[in-house]
Design an enzyme around this catalytic site. Structure first.
Site, PDB file in Angstrom:
ATOM      1  N   GLY A 269      -6.189  -7.010  -2.584  1.00  9.62           N
ATOM      2  CA  GLY A 269      -7.124  -5.901  -2.652  1.00  9.62           C
ATOM      3  C   GLY A 269      -8.026  -6.027  -3.863  1.00  9.62           C
ATOM      4  O   GLY A 269      -8.050  -7.068  -4.535  1.00  9.62           O
TER       5      GLY A 269
ATOM      6  N   LYS B 106       3.787  -6.398  -5.670  1.00  9.45           N
ATOM      7  CA  LYS B 106       2.379  -6.099  -5.894  1.00  9.45           C
ATOM      8  C   LYS B 106       2.077  -6.310  -7.371  1.00  9.45           C
ATOM      9  O   LYS B 106       2.634  -5.622  -8.233  1.00  9.45           O
ATOM     10  CB  LYS B 106       2.067  -4.659  -5.486  1.00  9.45           C
TER      11      LYS B 106
ATOM     12  N   ILE C 146       0.612 -12.331   0.582  1.00  6.75           N
ATOM     13  CA  ILE C 146       0.584 -11.510   1.792  1.00  6.75           C
ATOM     14  C   ILE C 146      -0.763 -10.831   1.962  1.00  6.75           C
ATOM     15  O   ILE C 146      -1.321 -10.761   3.059  1.00  6.75           O
ATOM     16  CB  ILE C 146       1.699 -10.447   1.745  1.00  6.75           C
TER      17      ILE C 146
ATOM     18  N   ASP D 214      -5.604   7.776   1.625  1.00  4.54           N
ATOM     19  CA  ASP D 214      -6.134   6.486   2.089  1.00  4.54           C
ATOM     20  C   ASP D 214      -5.379   6.021   3.337  1.00  4.54           C
ATOM     21  O   ASP D 214      -4.932   4.879   3.414  1.00  4.54           O
ATOM     22  CB  ASP D 214      -6.035   5.438   0.976  1.00  4.54           C
TER      23      ASP D 214
END
Length: 453
Positions: free
Chosen positions: A22, A42, A19, A139
């Site tokens: 980072g 993740k 998906i 963030d």
């Protein structure tokens, strides 16, 4: 297992598509084979093994595990994959949000003011929730805002994700310009100066995100350090064509001094009012017959002749099917009359009617599409409702309007639970299809009666 060749994680999670990726982790769509649902996983990179990386990963786990709000992505599970020869991998199993992130959405057509208000309200509610628990996100940016489409004809719901650099109670709140403490284009001035950060820092970043939704351009573009320093020298330009209310809100959210910015609660209130105002304008121009056409809506109920009909096996089967599909104790097919809500089918509930005022179905018929309360304890639309605050204890509601061919909402097909829960886009599409079956049955019966005459 690599990012390019997903596999089977710890004999439970079957990885599918990549998906996103980072600096320190990759996110996959996956299937939880044990529970039969799609999730987002993740997985932190193998190189994230020094003390600071592990500490940052553990911090994200601690933050996510403590949060439960409809505007924040839910953490389901945490694990360690030990099958890789290079070393163990920490992974997070999270709610999968069907849709795109705001960065991807901004690359498409311009957004309506109504859409921006709804997204802003969702995010402000999420910030109010995490700030109340001592958490500062640090963030806030378009890539960390996920947009979930409930169905093709209703509003988008925004969810905040990626708490990898968040601050939580007892964290050190002083940052440093040379460290990774946010994304340069969306830093608050105090982040850029390396000063103490608090809730006002997230408010500033949210202001930049909302401004970008209006303009389609980043307020402080460029390389990281020049971009970060630019906000110390000038304020971003607010478009003159915006309404006075929007100009005031964005201007105050983007004050350089944190103490001059509105509180999170004040931003929630302002954006709630913006949603109400924009929704009113949208409904006034749209070809929908909502509350302003109440007499016509009631005439449609009379035309279909459905208030005084006896118990109906077909509707009972649809309600029971909805309850099974959603694993909820209650499913209702309702018709909203002048002062009552009549339950034409009420699986799991003994009563057949309630007054109109406290009923959530009366609110749902004013929607253009599904009306969802995922946690009634925190949703301002429902938390004071007697069905929520009283003995009944309703905590979750998802209702789809029963809409006639000419656009009148007669009632709803809804599912109810006594525990908060997350509902996905595919699930709401299923509920919408079942509501369409109810309406098809009603119209078919009307035609059958006409033929019989």
């Amino acid at each position: 297992m690599t990012k390019e060749s997903p596999g089977f994680l710890n004999e439970r999670y079957r990885l599918k598509d990549l998906i996103g990726r980072g600096g320190m982790a990759s996110v996959y769509r996956a299937t939880d084979e044990r529970l039969g649902r799609d999730v987002a996983i993740k997985i932190f990179e193998l190189r994230a093994t020094d003390a600071s990386d592990i500490q940052r990963q553990q911090a994200e786990i601690n933050v996510l595990a403590s949060l439960n709000h409809h505007s924040v992505v839910t953490l389901f599970d945490v694990g360690v994959n030990r099958t890789e020869a290079d070393g163990p991998q920490i992974y997070l199993v999270m709610q999968l949000v069907d849709g795109v992130n705001l960065r991807q959405r901004l690359e498409g057509n311009p957004m309506s003011t109504r859409h921006i208000a709804q997204i802003g309200y969702d995010l402000a509610e999420g910030l109010e929730y995490i700030h109340g628990r001592g958490v500062i996100h640090r963030d806030i940016k378009p890539a960390n805002i996920l947009l979930e489409e409930y169905s093709s004809d209703t509003r988008t719901h925004a969810r905040l994700t990626d708490f990898g650099i968040a601050l939580f109670p007892d964290s050190e709140r002083v940052t440093n310009l040379g460290m990774t403490t946010g994304t340069a284009a969306y830093l608050s001035p105090e982040q850029a100066r390396g000063e103490e950060v608090g809730p006002a820092s997230d408010i500033y970043s949210l202001g930049l995100v909302l401004l970008e939704c209006f303009t389609g351009e980043t307020a402080f573009p460029g390389k990281p350090i020049p971009s970060a320093m630019a906000r110390l020298l000038r304020d971003p330009a607010i478009p003159e064509e915006l309404s006075p209310e929007w100009r005031h809100l964005l201007t105050t959210m983007l004050f350089r001094e944190p103490g001059q910015r509105p509180s999170t609660a004040e931003v929630v209130l302002a954006l709630r009012q913006a949603v109400i105002a924009e929704t009113g304008r949208h409904r006034g121009a749209a070809d929908h017959h909502l509350i302003s056409d109440e007499p016509e809506r009631l005439r449609e109920i009379a035309r279909l002749d459905i208030l005084d009909t006896p118990a109906d096996g077909a509707f009972d089967r649809i309600a029971a099917l909805a309850a099974r599909l959603f694993s909820v104790p209650i499913a209702i097919i309702s018709i909203v009359d002048t002062d009552r809500i009549w339950f034409k089918s009420h699986h799991g509930l003994e009563i057949g009617e309630i007054p109109r005022d406290p009923g959530l179905c009366a609110s749902a018929i004013m929607s253009d599409g599904p009306w969802v309360v995922q946690d009634a304890r925190t949703d301002p639309r429902a938390l004071a409702n007697p069905l929520v605050a009283g003995e009944f204890g309703l905590q979750f509601y998802a209702g789809v309007p029963l809409t006639t061919r000419n656009g009148y909402n007669l009632g709803t097909l809804c599912v109810i639970d006594f525990e908060p829960r997350v509902i996905t886009g595919p699930e709401l599409r299923t509920l919408t299809d079942l509501a369409a079956l109810v309406m098809s049955e009603l119209e078919l019966r009307l035609e059958s009666r006409r033929v019989a005459l």
